[in-house]
Write a protein that holds these residues in place. Structure first.
Motif, PDB file in Angstrom:
ATOM      1  N   MET A 101     -14.910   2.431 -55.808  1.00  0.00           N
ATOM      2  CA  MET A 101     -14.988   2.573 -57.255  1.00  0.00           C
ATOM      3  C   MET A 101     -16.264   3.339 -57.653  1.00  0.00           C
ATOM      4  O   MET A 101     -16.232   4.233 -58.494  1.00  0.00           O
ATOM      5  CB  MET A 101     -14.983   1.198 -57.940  1.00  0.00           C
ATOM      6  CG  MET A 101     -14.949   1.274 -59.447  1.00  0.00           C
ATOM      7  SD  MET A 101     -14.805  -0.344 -60.237  1.00  0.00           S
ATOM      8  CE  MET A 101     -16.355  -1.090 -59.751  1.00  0.00           C
ATOM      9  N   ALA A 102     -17.368   3.027 -56.996  1.00  0.00           N
ATOM     10  CA  ALA A 102     -18.622   3.724 -57.286  1.00  0.00           C
ATOM     11  C   ALA A 102     -18.533   5.198 -56.897  1.00  0.00           C
ATOM     12  O   ALA A 102     -19.009   6.076 -57.628  1.00  0.00           O
ATOM     13  CB  ALA A 102     -19.777   3.042 -56.556  1.00  0.00           C
ATOM     14  N   ASP A 103     -17.922   5.480 -55.747  1.00  0.00           N
ATOM     15  CA  ASP A 103     -17.730   6.876 -55.315  1.00  0.00           C
ATOM     16  C   ASP A 103     -16.907   7.655 -56.340  1.00  0.00           C
ATOM     17  O   ASP A 103     -17.248   8.792 -56.689  1.00  0.00           O
ATOM     18  CB  ASP A 103     -17.035   6.943 -53.954  1.00  0.00           C
ATOM     19  CG  ASP A 103     -17.949   6.626 -52.789  1.00  0.00           C
ATOM     20  OD1 ASP A 103     -19.182   6.669 -52.965  1.00  0.00           O
ATOM     21  OD2 ASP A 103     -17.413   6.348 -51.689  1.00  0.00           O
ATOM     22  N   LEU A 104     -15.828   7.044 -56.822  1.00  0.00           N
ATOM     23  CA  LEU A 104     -14.961   7.700 -57.799  1.00  0.00           C
ATOM     24  C   LEU A 104     -15.707   7.968 -59.102  1.00  0.00           C
ATOM     25  O   LEU A 104     -15.605   9.057 -59.673  1.00  0.00           O
ATOM     26  CB  LEU A 104     -13.723   6.840 -58.058  1.00  0.00           C
ATOM     27  CG  LEU A 104     -12.667   7.433 -58.987  1.00  0.00           C
ATOM     28  CD1 LEU A 104     -12.134   8.747 -58.434  1.00  0.00           C
ATOM     29  CD2 LEU A 104     -11.528   6.451 -59.190  1.00  0.00           C
ATOM     30  N   GLN A 105     -16.493   6.999 -59.566  1.00  0.00           N
ATOM     31  CA  GLN A 105     -17.268   7.193 -60.797  1.00  0.00           C
ATOM     32  C   GLN A 105     -18.282   8.317 -60.631  1.00  0.00           C
ATOM     33  O   GLN A 105     -18.464   9.100 -61.579  1.00  0.00           O
ATOM     34  CB  GLN A 105     -17.964   5.900 -61.185  1.00  0.00           C
ATOM     35  CG  GLN A 105     -17.005   4.853 -61.711  1.00  0.00           C
ATOM     36  CD  GLN A 105     -17.721   3.546 -62.022  1.00  0.00           C
ATOM     37  OE1 GLN A 105     -18.893   3.353 -61.740  1.00  0.00           O
ATOM     38  NE2 GLN A 105     -16.996   2.640 -62.638  1.00  0.00           N
ATOM     39  N   LEU A 106     -18.927   8.353 -59.470  1.00  0.00           N
ATOM     40  CA  LEU A 106     -19.915   9.402 -59.220  1.00  0.00           C
ATOM     41  C   LEU A 106     -19.252  10.778 -59.175  1.00  0.00           C
ATOM     42  O   LEU A 106     -19.755  11.738 -59.750  1.00  0.00           O
ATOM     43  CB  LEU A 106     -20.661   9.132 -57.916  1.00  0.00           C
ATOM     44  CG  LEU A 106     -21.752  10.129 -57.541  1.00  0.00           C
ATOM     45  CD1 LEU A 106     -22.821  10.214 -58.628  1.00  0.00           C
ATOM     46  CD2 LEU A 106     -22.379   9.768 -56.208  1.00  0.00           C
ATOM     47  N   GLN A 107     -18.099  10.875 -58.515  1.00  0.00           N
ATOM     48  CA  GLN A 107     -17.380  12.150 -58.455  1.00  0.00           C
ATOM     49  C   GLN A 107     -16.984  12.624 -59.849  1.00  0.00           C
ATOM     50  O   GLN A 107     -17.111  13.812 -60.167  1.00  0.00           O
ATOM     51  CB  GLN A 107     -16.132  12.018 -57.584  1.00  0.00           C
ATOM     52  CG  GLN A 107     -16.428  11.886 -56.113  1.00  0.00           C
ATOM     53  CD  GLN A 107     -15.189  11.582 -55.289  1.00  0.00           C
ATOM     54  OE1 GLN A 107     -14.069  11.611 -55.795  1.00  0.00           O
ATOM     55  NE2 GLN A 107     -15.378  11.269 -54.025  1.00  0.00           N
ATOM     56  N   ASN A 108     -16.527  11.714 -60.685  1.00  0.00           N
ATOM     57  CA  ASN A 108     -16.138  12.074 -62.058  1.00  0.00           C
ATOM     58  C   ASN A 108     -17.345  12.511 -62.871  1.00  0.00           C
ATOM     59  O   ASN A 108     -17.256  13.453 -63.664  1.00  0.00           O
ATOM     60  CB  ASN A 108     -15.423  10.905 -62.735  1.00  0.00           C
ATOM     61  CG  ASN A 108     -14.038  10.684 -62.165  1.00  0.00           C
ATOM     62  OD1 ASN A 108     -13.426  11.586 -61.625  1.00  0.00           O
ATOM     63  ND2 ASN A 108     -13.553   9.469 -62.274  1.00  0.00           N
ATOM     64  N   ALA A 109     -18.480  11.849 -62.683  1.00  0.00           N
ATOM     65  CA  ALA A 109     -19.687  12.216 -63.415  1.00  0.00           C
ATOM     66  C   ALA A 109     -20.171  13.606 -62.997  1.00  0.00           C
ATOM     67  O   ALA A 109     -20.574  14.410 -63.836  1.00  0.00           O
ATOM     68  CB  ALA A 109     -20.786  11.173 -63.182  1.00  0.00           C
TER      69      ALA A 109
END
Length: 56
Positions: A25-33
């Motif tokens: 979930m953290a990886d996905l949020q970082l990629q989106n940011a």
């Protein structure tokens, strides 16, 4: 490019063990940011120097 002495003192490494779902979930949020970050193409040596010397 080197890091000044002041920057070295303010940086720290953090490591932690987390659940795989939390990591994903953290990886996905970082990629989106990162996708939302503005991009500026630097085409000349002067533009590159100005970018790294900008003190704003």
């Amino acid at each position: 490019m080197s890091i000044s002495m002041k920057d070295k003192k303010t940086q720290a490494r953090v490591q932690a063990n987390v659940d795989a779902d939390v990591k994903d979930m953290a990886d996905l949020q970082l990629q989106n940011a990162v996708k939302k970050l503005p991009v500026k193409k630097l085409r000349t040596k002067k533009e590159i120097e100005d970018f790294f010397n900008d003190e704003d």
